[in-house]
Design a protein around this motif. Structure first.
Motif, PDB file in Angstrom:
ATOM      1  N   UNK A 133       0.811  -1.222   0.000  1.00 59.48           N
ATOM      2  CA  UNK A 133       0.000   0.000   0.000  1.00 59.48           C
ATOM      3  C   UNK A 133       0.845   1.273   0.000  1.00 59.48           C
ATOM      4  N   UNK A 134       2.157   1.130  -0.074  1.00 59.01           N
ATOM      5  CA  UNK A 134       3.037   2.300  -0.111  1.00 59.01           C
ATOM      6  C   UNK A 134       3.006   2.922  -1.506  1.00 59.01           C
ATOM      7  N   UNK A 135       3.355   4.216  -1.605  1.00 58.43           N
ATOM      8  CA  UNK A 135       3.477   4.824  -2.934  1.00 58.43           C
ATOM      9  C   UNK A 135       4.428   3.995  -3.802  1.00 58.43           C
ATOM     10  N   UNK A 136       4.126   3.904  -5.086  1.00 57.47           N
ATOM     11  CA  UNK A 136       4.810   2.970  -5.989  1.00 57.47           C
ATOM     12  C   UNK A 136       6.343   3.074  -5.959  1.00 57.47           C
ATOM     13  N   UNK A 137       6.885   4.271  -6.112  1.00 57.72           N
ATOM     14  CA  UNK A 137       8.351   4.408  -6.129  1.00 57.72           C
ATOM     15  C   UNK A 137       8.965   4.009  -4.794  1.00 57.72           C
ATOM     16  N   UNK A 138       8.274   4.328  -3.697  1.00 59.85           N
ATOM     17  CA  UNK A 138       8.758   3.942  -2.375  1.00 59.85           C
ATOM     18  C   UNK A 138       8.727   2.425  -2.235  1.00 59.85           C
ATOM     19  N   UNK A 139       7.674   1.802  -2.726  1.00 61.55           N
ATOM     20  CA  UNK A 139       7.552   0.345  -2.655  1.00 61.55           C
ATOM     21  C   UNK A 139       8.672  -0.331  -3.445  1.00 61.55           C
ATOM     22  N   UNK A 140       9.047   0.244  -4.569  1.00 59.05           N
ATOM     23  CA  UNK A 140      10.137  -0.322  -5.376  1.00 59.05           C
ATOM     24  C   UNK A 140      11.458  -0.221  -4.607  1.00 59.05           C
TER      25      UNK A 140
END
Length: 170
Positions: A133-140
């Motif tokens: 559920x984290x923002x996409x770039x942060x999740x990456x």
């Protein structure tokens, strides 16, 4: 109700007599679920109390409560422990933090990435689970750090490195 019990069970899985960093200690304070004080977490010049994450039913309020732990000190270190960062990420996922403060979520992910080297394998997995559920770039960023650290832990265990064999899995 069942989610609350499951979350409490997850967050209270620290072995008795161990600190948040996994060091032996006779009278270690409880971590997260019954948190009075988290070992190694300090901010504003004093001992910090990490909030009980299971008590939150709103992602924004939880992020606001842990904000002091997501600000780097003068040496660039985060006061949050890797274990607490993993639990916080997982709790955000449970609270469905889709619309919550993306900047605060980014700071939590940055703290988790910085604390990844101190995480046991089970906390890496918990953090990666929370990345959904984290923002996409942060999740990456989190996935890259988590997978890399997990591979390192697995390689150390295969090589027979003392203390790395159980990966912290109980």
């Amino acid at each position: 109700q069942a989610d609350r019990r499951r979350s409490t069970a997850l967050s209270s899985s620290a072995p008795v007599g161990r600190s948040a960093e996994g060091k032996q200690g006779g009278d270690a304070p409880p971590d997260i679920a019954g948190s009075k004080r988290v070992v190694g977490s300090r901010y504003a010049g004093g001992a910090a109390s990490f909030p009980q994450l299971v008590s939150f039913d709103d992602a924004g309020k939880m992020l606001e409560a842990i904000a002091p732990f997501l600000t780097q000190d003068s040496r660039g270190r985060y006061p949050i422990t890797g274990r607490n960062a993993a639990y916080a990420l997982n709790q955000l996922k449970r609270l469905r933090a889709d619309g919550a403060n993306h900047a605060a979520q980014e700071r939590l992910v940055d703290a988790a990435v910085a604390k990844m080297p101190e995480m046991e394998l089970k906390h890496v997995a918990l953090a990666l689970n929370g990345a959904k559920k984290a923002p996409k770039q942060a999740a990456v960023r989190l996935a890259a750090a988590g997978c890399s650290h997990a591979l390192l832990l697995l390689a150390r265990a295969e090589d027979g490195d003392p203390g790395e064999g159980d990966f912290g899995v109980s």
